[in-house]
Design a protein around this motif. Structure first.
Motif, short mmCIF file in Angstrom:
data_model
loop_
_atom_site.label_atom_id
_atom_site.label_comp_id
_atom_site.label_asym_id
_atom_site.label_seq_id
_atom_site.Cartn_x
_atom_site.Cartn_y
_atom_site.Cartn_z
N UNK A 194 52.93 20.08 32.15
CA UNK A 194 52.25 21.36 32.35
C UNK A 194 50.96 21.31 31.55
N UNK A 195 49.93 22.09 31.95
CA UNK A 195 48.68 22.08 31.17
C UNK A 195 48.90 22.46 29.71
N UNK A 196 48.20 21.76 28.82
CA UNK A 196 48.21 22.07 27.38
C UNK A 196 47.04 23.02 27.14
N UNK A 248 42.05 38.56 37.12
CA UNK A 248 43.34 38.79 37.77
C UNK A 248 44.50 38.21 36.99
N UNK A 249 45.71 38.65 37.37
CA UNK A 249 46.97 38.12 36.84
C UNK A 249 47.72 37.52 38.01
N UNK A 250 48.52 36.50 37.73
CA UNK A 250 49.35 35.89 38.78
C UNK A 250 48.53 35.52 40.01
N UNK A 251 47.44 34.80 39.79
CA UNK A 251 46.56 34.40 40.89
C UNK A 251 47.21 33.22 41.61
N UNK A 274 46.34 29.05 45.99
CA UNK A 274 45.50 28.96 47.20
C UNK A 274 44.43 30.06 47.28
N UNK A 275 44.44 31.02 46.32
CA UNK A 275 43.37 32.03 46.25
C UNK A 275 42.50 31.81 45.01
N UNK A 276 42.84 30.82 44.18
CA UNK A 276 42.21 30.68 42.86
C UNK A 276 40.69 30.47 42.95
N UNK A 291 44.98 25.06 37.48
CA UNK A 291 44.79 25.56 36.10
C UNK A 291 44.59 27.08 36.10
N UNK A 292 43.75 27.57 37.03
CA UNK A 292 43.49 29.02 37.08
C UNK A 292 44.80 29.77 37.35
N UNK A 293 45.55 29.29 38.31
CA UNK A 293 46.80 29.94 38.66
C UNK A 293 47.77 29.89 37.47
N UNK A 294 47.85 28.73 36.82
CA UNK A 294 48.77 28.54 35.69
C UNK A 294 48.42 29.49 34.54
N UNK A 295 47.14 29.53 34.15
CA UNK A 295 46.74 30.39 33.02
C UNK A 295 47.06 31.85 33.35
N UNK A 296 46.78 32.25 34.60
CA UNK A 296 46.89 33.67 34.96
C UNK A 296 48.35 34.14 35.04
N UNK A 297 49.29 33.21 34.91
CA UNK A 297 50.70 33.64 34.88
C UNK A 297 51.03 34.32 33.56
N UNK A 298 50.27 33.96 32.48
CA UNK A 298 50.61 34.53 31.18
C UNK A 298 49.48 35.35 30.59
#
Ligand SMILES: CC(=O)CC(=O)C(=O)O
Ligand code: MG
Length: 221
Positions: free
Chosen positions: A38-40, A80-83, A86-88, A170-177
């Motif tokens: 997972x991204x660090x 945004x949150x939870x991006x 495929x929309x990132x 990365x955008x999607x991953x960061x926006x989960x938290x």
């Protein structure tokens, strides 16, 4: 009425800088780090920003091993949150060429003690940036030739296709938290070839055909 904030001057807005570490296969190999699953992630404060032409980059007090890390920076235009992945790319406003300047000696101590990388990554001037590049000028962020020279000698050279995690992932991953906000900057990790710099060294970097920048190294803060 106050003038609207220009995305091209995102670094004046006080939004966050999110760093991604160990995101290039060859860089993981050179440091002997396993390829992450997972991204660090880490954060840098916006007091790190150093736009081109605003003076030298400087290590923190007592630093003896200041390293350059050339990186593709992604500027967020729509938060945004939870991006979804495929929309990132709809949330990207543009790019910068960036240096994630790192006090490697302090980072080694932090790793040994198991404490955060704050002293190693968060000092004033630790994020030199180029001019803003609108998104339309980059057809594919995963196919960019990027390099960095120190005093005319190539130290880092890559294509961004060596990234382990892509920009949309990365955008999607960061926006989960963490809520991403307009004006945030994501540093997408550095390729192989990181090395030490000294006061008066000249750093030159380019994303070929897109943007170039030059900085000098100053004395420690
Ligand atoms: C070890 C690091 O400093 C991670 C990092 O920032 C990178 O780009 O990789
Ligand atoms: Mg980095």
């Amino acid at each position: 009425m106050a003038a609207p904030l220009k995305l091209s001057r995102f670094y004046e807005w006080g939004r966050k800088i999110v760093g991604v570490g160990r995101n290039y296969r060859a860089h993981c190999a050179e440091l002997g780090n396993p390829v992450p699953k997972e991204p660090v992630l880490f954060l840098k404060p916006t007091t790190c920003y150093l736009p081109e032409g605003k003076g030298p980059t400087r290590g923190p007090p007592g630093c003896t091993e200041l390293h350059h890390e050339v990186e593709l920076g992604v500027v967020i235009s729509g938060g945004g949150r939870n991006i979804p992945e495929d929309r990132a790319m709809d949330h990207v406003g543009g790019y910068v060429l960036a240096l994630d300047m790192t006090a490697r000696d302090y980072q080694a101590i932090a790793k040994e003690k198991g404490i955060p990388w704050t002293w190693a990554k968060c000092f004033d001037t630790a994020c030199p940036i180029s001019e803003f590049v609108p998104k339309e000028k980059v057809s594919d962020p995963q196919d960019l030739n990027m390099w960095l020279k120190v005093n005319g000698e190539v130290r880092q050279k890559t294509n961004t296709d060596d990234m382990i995690f892509t920009v949309p992932y990365i955008i999607s991953y960061i926006s989960k938290m963490m809520t991403l906000e307009r004006g945030d900057l994501i540093l997408t990790g550095t390729p192989m070839g990181v090395s030490g710099v000294q006061p008066n060294d000249e750093l030159e970097a380019e994303i070929e055909g897109v943007v170039a920048m030059k900085f000098t190294v100053g004395d420690t803060l």
